[in-house]
Design an enzyme around this catalytic site. Structure first.
Site, short mmCIF file in Angstrom:
data_model
loop_
_atom_site.label_atom_id
_atom_site.label_comp_id
_atom_site.label_asym_id
_atom_site.label_seq_id
_atom_site.Cartn_x
_atom_site.Cartn_y
_atom_site.Cartn_z
N GLU A 1 -0.38 -11.77 -4.79
CA GLU A 1 -1.68 -12.21 -5.50
C GLU A 1 -0.65 -13.15 -7.09
O GLU A 1 -0.86 -12.93 -7.97
CB GLU A 1 -2.28 -11.25 -5.83
N GLU B 1 -2.70 -7.31 4.29
CA GLU B 1 -3.99 -5.94 3.85
C GLU B 1 -5.19 -6.32 5.02
O GLU B 1 -5.58 -6.92 5.25
CB GLU B 1 -4.58 -5.69 2.29
#
Ligand code: GAL
Length: 982
Positions: A428, A499
């Site tokens: 991220e 994820e």
């Protein structure tokens, strides 16, 4: 000197050695060349660097190294996810920058002659630090989770020395370490000094290739950097210590070692050869697995087999030590992961300590090793999360150097570990030129491994995975994955979920849908659960009774509550039910079909025969409730093949004609744990509870007390005409029910209900109650029936449900409840629908025939199977760290609850969901921590048509419609009996 390096992006490290492979050589003539500096250090804590500089008394006490000072009583403990904990003002950090001053003595006994080198190693310090030896400044470093090495040869002396370290909490590195975790500080990995001789190997790479057709392998050893003029021999040994091949090298050199009849390394077959590099002074030992990784045809190939990564995201987290993971903790984690059939680990979101990779090589895990890089906070600068600012760091040239430094630091020291099968550029951090360069650098540093990164979308929108080896996403729905990637003919890269299945609280639901896609599509190469363990701090002194605290519990002004409590095991590694959901969905063998008495199994392993690791245990339950247990070893059960079992080869024909269900469990040969199961249910068992026949009933209505009494010879029942409740039951003169029943649509919201909860609250679901319009009493030979015309209402809103509740008191004393309701279609879907019975809490003994032994909901029931389970009410409920719904079992047709004198039995033909727990939903809705729950003297029993699914909406997609309780009509029918126990 001015302590200003920690806010200077031009100076990331001062006097550190170039990154090099991690290895610790053993001297030829001595046991060790390592001076271990872990242990107790003198320590002083300061609120700012200025305060530190002004202080004349730097140390106040001792502090262990490794540790994080926050868990030793210093500084704020803070958990925050995305938001930066400090103003975004790079390279500057707040003036009030907590810092820790460490100092200790150490002794140097030199083992080599003068031409030697002492290298000081720090394996992990958060977030930046200055180092002095004998009061002389020797250097500065940052990047919390990488090894920094300082050449301290000219600073140390034989005999006594001191080392001083100033660690600052915030540095310019903080802007690149915005991972979702507790923000601890300190020296949290080992510190040690290694003495090296003059003629030495400084760096080398090991690469392997395999030829699966002829079963050979090669080890390429490239000695890339030396000091002096080392001559060396290189030997490759097998696991028995036999020398396979030996060669000589000098200085920088490339050696190729060939292995005939090779044993290849994989997660299933973690065979390690030993590579021994011997110089005149030292022995360097490396464990080497022969393996080759390739991305080809949109698939991930390991040693020529297309492999699926069944993975877990693994943070460094421990409830007592924070970032410090002991070796024992790693062993425990890896063992538990193996038992849940995981074969892959993502080191979210930073490289781990070297010992982890050694263990991953040995245990056999495919590791995605991630760089210590996350700049997530940029997306929240102006309020709501959005990607328009996600390139603020990713695209700005002034941040190129720190980003590339982090990539190099995370690859070079670790690239000789066999378990690492791909690099991840971080998490991220947006996408832009800096990340594109990072991808190129990763390829330059290691051409043998694929490169992963997830946030490959540009600020202006649009994904671009062209510089990466796979498309990666987190938390999309199965539908989106299928449509956008798997069925998309324009895509040429494999797809990976770095994820998914956010395991917060009672979670995850909906795993099966993801795994059906994973099995069905070769291009879907893997998925990693978020995440392995809950992060929380244990504040209890009592070892037997942990008390866990999460974000906000430490008085932080900025925090993200319990969002860190999202693992499939507890902070202390007690497996949650979600752990078993994964074990089941990852099971190595599955029942692929069933035809009469032939069961066909499929071996999902890639490299080994299933019979080498497990055996099958058949438990056959007959219609009369008898059970037969048999074991079967399926010899020659090769990878990706099927094998059939004829039941009559080991079970009597007479039994075979009487089967209720066959449960097949896959039992690990190594430790006898159950690795998963399959079940065939032919016919459910029926449970008859004998009741005494009543002579006749007398019915009386007391209008002023709003009560209907029905009394027989043995029993006495009362109903309330305003609430439609059964209010009293007296059985054989004993009061067994003294609290009114109620229709309930509320459940204590799970973490995954976080979004829908607001609508439920808005519509008053928690406090909704029954409104009775009318009732009728019909007496017949069969018994007495009272039918209530009802609705479920709450102030301010229209009726939520409308219909009837009928209580039928049978002639044999049994009570039948029949609930028929129509749902107002405009109301949000229901958490649950059913009747609640409040028994005194001496009703502890619980038995049921339904889905167990784990809590089971329509989308979270993989680990459970149909069976008759005996438990207690207290054990049926798992107090999540933040309390919430838990302990329901769907697909149930029989439940009994006993105290010492009486049994309450519920039976139905159509399966229902039930829960029996020691806490009310009202309490579970409001209490914030498990240890704050109190037993209020009741056993709460819910008999429900069903419950809405669990899903993973705490971070994942909305609960799919098929799992929502949103039908037009609902019907629940069951009987209730009160039996005196002799
Ligand atoms: C992801 C992130 C993880 C964690 C997770 C939610 O966006 O990569 O670090 O924050 O969400 O628990």
């Amino acid at each position: 000197m001015k302590l200003d390096l920690h806010y200077n992006l031009e100076q990331l490290h001062v006097n550190t050695l170039p990154y090099a492979a991690y290895f610790i050589p053993k001297p030829q003539q001595h046991n060790t060349s390592v001076t271990q500096l872990s242990g107790n250090w003198n320590f002083g804590f300061f609120n700012s660097v200025a305060e530190f500089e002004a202080s004349r008394h730097k140390v106040t006490q001792t502090l262990p190294v490794p540790s994080v000072w926050n868990l030793h009583g210093f500084d704020q403990t803070q958990y925050v996810n995305i938001k930066y904990p400090i103003p975004f003002d790079p390279p500057y950090v707040p003036e009030d920058n907590p810092c820790g001053y460490y100092e200790r003595n150490f002794t140097i006994d030199s083992i080599y002659d003068n031409d030697h080198q002492f290298v000081l190693n720090f394996d992990g310090v958060s977030s930046a630090y200055y180092v002095w030896i004998n009061n002389t400044f020797i250097g500065y470093s940052q990047v919390s989770r990488i090894a920094s090495r300082f050449d301290v040869t000219s600073f140390v002396q034989e005999g006594d020395n001191t080392i001083q370290v100033l660690v600052v909490k915030y540095s310019d590195g903080t802007y690149f370490e915005d991972q979702d975790m507790f923000r601890h500080s300190g020296i949290f990995r080992d510190v040690y000094i290694v003495e090296r001789p003059n003629n030495r190997i400084e760096d080398y790479t090991i690469q392997t290739t395999v030829d699966t057709a002829v079963q050979t392998g090669t080890v390429h050893l490239d000695v890339t950097q030396v000091n002096g003029k080392p001559d060396y021999t290189v030997a490759l040994l097998d696991q028995e210590g036999g020398v396979i091949t030996e060669q000589k090298g000098t200085n920088e050199d490339v050696l190729v070692l060939n292995v005939e009849d090779a044993v290849f390394w994989s997660a299933e077959t973690p065979y390690l050869y030993t590579l021994v590099i011997t110089t005149a002074d030292e022995v360097i030992t490396e464990q080497v697995g022969l393996r080759e990784v390739e991305i080809k045809d949109q698939q991930l190939w390991i040693n020529g087999k297309s492999v699926k990564l069944r993975g877990a995201n693994y943070h460094d987290s421990n409830p007592e030590t924070g970032y410090v993971l002991t070796e024992a903790q790693m062993h425990e984690d890896l063992t538990l992961m193996k038992q849940a059939n995981f074969n892959a680990i993502r080191t979210a979101h930073y490289p781990k300590a070297p010992r982890f990779y050694e263990l991953a090589d040995e245990y056999g895990f495919y590791v995605m090793s991630e760089a210590d890089l996350e700049t997530h906070g940029v997306v929240l600068f102006y309020g709501d999360e959005n990607t328009k600012d996600f390139n603020i760091i990713a695209d700005d040239p002034q941040y190129e150097a720190p980003i590339l430094d982090r990539i190099e630091a995370s690859i070079v020291p670790l690239r000789n570990f066999s378990s690492i099968i791909m690099w991840s550029l971080g998490n991220e951090s947006g996408y832009g030129v800096n990340i594109e360069k990072a991808a190129e650098l990763a390829k330059d540093l290691d051409a043998t491994r694929p490169v992963h990164y997830e946030s490959a979308f540009y600020a202006e929108g649009g994904e671009d995975f062209s510089k990466l080896d796979m498309i990666s996403r987190m938390y999309p729905s199965p539908e989106e994955i299928k449509e956008r990637y798997l069925d998309n003919q324009n895509i040429t890269q494999p797809f990976i979920l770095c994820e998914y299945a956010h395991a917060m609280g009672n979670s995850p639901g909906g795993l099966l849908e993801y795994h059906e896609l994973l099995e069905a599509y070769p291009s879907f190469i893997g998925a990693f659960v978020w995440e392995w363990c809950d992060h929380a701090v244990n504040i209890s002194q009592d070892e037997a009774q942990p008390v866990f605290r999460y974000g906000g519990d430490f008085g932080e002004d900025l925090h993200d509550g319990n969002f860190c409590v999202d693992g499939i095991v507890s902070p202390d590694r007690t497996p949650h039910e979600g752990y078993y959901e994964f074990q089941q969905v990852n099971r190595p063998v599955i029942l692929s079909h069933y035809d009469k008495q032939t069961l066909t199994f499929y071996n999902r392993l890639d490299f080994i025969d299933a019979n080498e690791v497990l055996q099958l245990r058949f438990t056959i339950t007959t219609l009369s409730g008898e059970q037969y247990e048999e074991y079967a070893d399926l010899t020659g059960f090769e990878p990706h093949t099927e094998i059939s079992v004829e039941l009559q080869t080991f079970i009597d024909e007479a039994i075979l004609n009487q089967i209720s269900d066959i449960l097949v469990e896959y039992i690990s040969l190594k430790d006898q744990t159950i690795l998963g199961h399959d079940q065939i249910v032919q016919e459910r068992l029926e449970f008859e509870t004998v009741t005494e026949h009543e002579a006749a009933y007398q019915v009386s209505v007391d209008d002023t007390a709003h009560t209907i009494h029905i009394s027989g010879e043995n029993s006495d029942y009362a109903f309330d005409t305003r609430t439609a409740s059964l209010t009293h039951v007296t059985q054989a003169g004993k009061l067994v029910l003294h609290e009114p029943t109620a229709i309930r649509i509320w459940r204590a919201p799970t973490d995954n209900d976080i979004n829908i909860r607001k609508q439920w609250e808005e519509m008053g679901y928690e406090h909704a109650h029954t409104r009775v319009y009318d009732y009728s009493i019909v007496e017949s030979e069969g018994g007495v029936s009272i039918q209530f015309q009802i609705s479920i209402v709450h102030k301010r809103v229209p009726k939520i449900l409308t219909g009837t509740l009928t209580w039928l008191v049978h002639a044999d004393g049994k009570i039948e409840a029949d609930l028929e309701l129509e749902k107002n279609a405009r109301m949000p879907f229901l958490p649950r629908l059913g009747l609640e019975f409040k028994l005194s809490n001496d009703y502890q003994k619980l038995a049921y025939y339904g889905h167990g032994p784990f809590s089971s909901y329509d989308d979270k029931q993989l680990a459970s199977h149909l069976g008759y389970f005996v438990s207690t009410v207290n054990d049926n409920f798992w107090p999540h760290i933040r309390p919430q719904e838990d302990g329901s079992h769907n697909n149930t047709t029989h439940v009994t609850l006993n105290n010492t004198t009486t049994q309450v039995a519920f039976n139905a033909e159509t399966p229902f969901s039930f829960n029996a727990k020691p806490y009310s939903d009202a309490q579970l809705t409001t209490v914030e921590h498990a240890d704050q729950l109190h037993l209020d003297g009741y056993t709460y029993v819910n008999i429900d048509v069903g419950q809405s699914g669990i899903g993973t909406n705490s971070c994942g997609p909305e609960l799919p419609e098929r799992y929502r309780m949103d039908d037009a009509e609902y019907h629940l029918n069951f009987t209730l009996q009160f039996n005196t126990l002799s």
